[in-house]
Design an enzyme around this catalytic site. Structure first.
Site, PDB file in Angstrom:
ATOM      1  CD  GLU A 277      -3.037  -4.851  12.586  1.00  0.00           C
ATOM      2  OE1 GLU A 277      -2.372  -4.103  13.312  1.00  0.00           O
ATOM      3  OE2 GLU A 277      -3.183  -4.662  11.369  1.00  0.00           O
ATOM      4  CG  HIS A 298      24.325 -19.341  19.203  1.00  0.00           C
ATOM      5  ND1 HIS A 298      25.460 -20.013  19.601  1.00  0.00           N
ATOM      6  CD2 HIS A 298      24.103 -19.723  17.920  1.00  0.00           C
ATOM      7  CE1 HIS A 298      25.909 -20.742  18.591  1.00  0.00           C
ATOM      8  NE2 HIS A 298      25.106 -20.591  17.556  1.00  0.00           N
ATOM      9  CE  LYS A 413      -4.252   3.667  16.104  1.00  0.00           C
ATOM     10  NZ  LYS A 413      -4.932   3.457  14.841  1.00  0.00           N
TER      11      LYS A 413
HETATM   12  O1  PA5 Z   1      -2.815  -3.297   8.751  1.00  0.00           O
HETATM   13  C1  PA5 Z   1      -3.278  -2.285   9.229  1.00  0.00           C
HETATM   14  O2  PA5 Z   1      -4.438  -1.931   9.014  1.00  0.00           O
HETATM   15  C2  PA5 Z   1      -2.437  -1.377  10.112  1.00  0.00           C
HETATM   16  O3  PA5 Z   1      -1.218  -1.941  10.420  1.00  0.00           O
HETATM   17  C3  PA5 Z   1      -2.189  -0.062   9.399  1.00  0.00           C
HETATM   18  O4  PA5 Z   1      -1.511  -0.308   8.188  1.00  0.00           O
HETATM   19  C4  PA5 Z   1      -1.374   0.880  10.273  1.00  0.00           C
HETATM   20  O5  PA5 Z   1      -2.010   1.092  11.483  1.00  0.00           O
HETATM   21  C5  PA5 Z   1      -1.146   2.196   9.574  1.00  0.00           C
HETATM   22  O6  PA5 Z   1      -2.368   2.798   9.241  1.00  0.00           O
HETATM   23  P1  PA5 Z   1      -2.466   3.968   8.209  1.00  0.00           P
HETATM   24  O7  PA5 Z   1      -2.001   3.457   6.885  1.00  0.00           O
HETATM   25  O8  PA5 Z   1      -3.907   4.340   8.186  1.00  0.00           O
HETATM   26  O9  PA5 Z   1      -1.585   5.073   8.690  1.00  0.00           O
END
Ligand code: PA5
Length: 423
Positions: A277, A298, A413
């Site tokens: 990310e 494996h 989304k």
């Molecule tokens: O690292 C990040 O920003 C994302 O993985 C969020 O943690 C994830 O989308 C969850 O978001 P939120 O804590 O706002 O529900």
């Protein structure tokens, strides 16, 4: 302490040639002048975190242990992966534990949530709902179902068993928690989800599982001090950061995180989010993948050995396993394993590692970067996550990418909300 061994990395250049670039980026990180610098709260978190809230986390954890057989941790991505990585890494499989932790709110699978609600029906339950934005649909939807379950089961007392970790004012979870009277914990503005395991996001479930969060924070603190040094000869996180970029320049596009312990599988999931990310943007970045050996030798072993030469391996090594055992001798030796009699199980795992390393590096020409920690305890977990944070910041800034945003996550989304008819 985290050791990085490059003797199997098949590097074509010298890491130290990057010292000047590392100096420049180190300044940028510590002056908080680079891209996304609003999200560097993790950098000196051990100096700045709210000590009263930390004590409150410990108190709430004790209360959860008294209240519940099962703790539901309701969150997705950075809001659950760190806690799961820590709990599994530190406790190991089938841990002797009075509190069962179940992770929900991380999927739209109707089967997953329905089965959890069925499973917990006759158990004593507590809930930690975790969402920084307070609007993440997977989490909010599961939490609505769980809230109804809790209110039906416990009536007004439900609110004493629900703990909310969210932004101090933004989003929908905070007003909901205030209205219902849940105890709340804060996700700091300047720490993004994938860095939040060292905040109440990770600490509350980790402490509730019975893990020493003081030791964990000591690990973070020591790493903060020891890795605050631009000198490549003394900073293992920066060495790892540079090596990733060097191997990319040598033509690799996949970094495969390898462990030899099944209880490190979620550490790998956490690591994949952290790196994927943070650097997968603008058409750049290494694809983070993971395998658990020898299990996956494996299944995936064939590809690593003989497939397209796209990947290098980053192997996490542990000096001391949580448990060990000895192979018994057997009369008649019908399974022909007496050659291992008297040997420890961990010694055998070591030999599997050594044999695999030689196969992949020497025969397969696959670079291996070895990262070693002493044990999988709370202290080393804290140290290791900070090591990866620091390496990540350096490595991603070397690509001239903002490590701290994730604009690409919004695309699915938007489409999903249109299809769901959200106004
Ligand atoms: O690292 C990040 O920003 C994302 O993985 C969020 O943690 C994830 O989308 C969850 O978001 P939120 O804590 O706002 O529900």
């Amino acid at each position: 302490m985290v050791k990085v061994d490059l003797s199997h990395a098949l590097l074509e250049g010298n890491v130290l040639d990057y010292q000047e670039e590392v100096n420049r980026i180190h300044e940028m990180i510590h002056q908080k002048s680079g891209k996304g610098n609003d999200y560097l709260g993790w950098l000196d978190w051990t100096e700045n975190y709210d000590k009263d809230e930390f004590e409150r986390v410990k108190q709430a954890a004790k209360r959860i242990q008294k209240q519940a057989d099962v703790l539901l941790v309701c969150g997705i991505g950075g809001s659950y992966l760190g806690a799961r990585a820590a709990i599994e890494m530190i406790q190991g499989p089938f841990a002797k534990n009075n509190l069962e932790v179940i992770y929900v709110g991380n999927t739209f699978s109707s089967t997953a949530i329905t089965r959890v609600l069925e499973y917990i029906k006759d158990k004593e339950v507590a809930v930690n709902v975790i969402s920084k934005s307070g609007t993440t649909t997977e989490t909010a939807l599961a939490f609505r179902l769980i809230r109804h379950f809790m209110e039906e089961k416990y009536g007004e007392q439900a609110s004493e068993r629900i703990y909310a970790t969210t932004d101090k004012e933004r989003g929908l979870l905070k007003p909901l928690a205030d209205q219902k009277g849940y105890e709340t914990f804060v996700i700091p503005d300047d720490i993004g989800g994938r860095f939040s395991v060292i905040t109440p996001v990770g600490l509350l479930p980790i402490a509730a599982a019975g893990i020493d969060i003081d030791a964990l924070m000591q690990g973070v603190k020591d790493a903060t001090f020891e890795l605050n040094n631009p000198n490549l000869e003394e900073n293992s996180a920066y060495v790892y950061a540079v090596v990733r970029r060097m191997l990319e320049k040598q033509g690799k596009s996949v970094e495969m995180f390898v462990s030899y312990e099944s209880h490190l599988v979620f550490l790998a999931e956490w690591w994949k989010q952290l790196f994927g990310e943070s650097e997968g943007k603008e058409g750049k970045g290494l694809l983070p993948a993971s395998v658990n050996f020898s299990t996956d030798l494996h299944s995936m072993g064939q590809f690593v050995q003989d497939g397209t030469k796209v990947l290098f391996e980053t192997v996490i090594r542990v000096d001391e396993p949580i448990e060990d055992g000895i192979v018994p001798s057997e009369e008649g030796d019908i399974d022909q394993l007496n050659y291992l009699a008297g040997k420890s199980l961990n010694w055998i795992n070591e030999k599997a590692f050594e044999g695999t390393l030689e196969a992949h590096e020497v025969t397969g020409n696959v670079p291996n970067v070895l990262i070693t920690i002493e044990k999988t305890d709370a202290y080393n977990f804290g140290y290791l996550v900070y090591f990866f944070f620091k390496a990540l910041a350096m490595s991603v800034y070397m690509l001239d990418v903002n490590p701290f945003d994730q604009p690409g996550v919004e695309v699915y989304k938007k489409n999903m909300f249109r299809l769901l008819g959200k106004k």
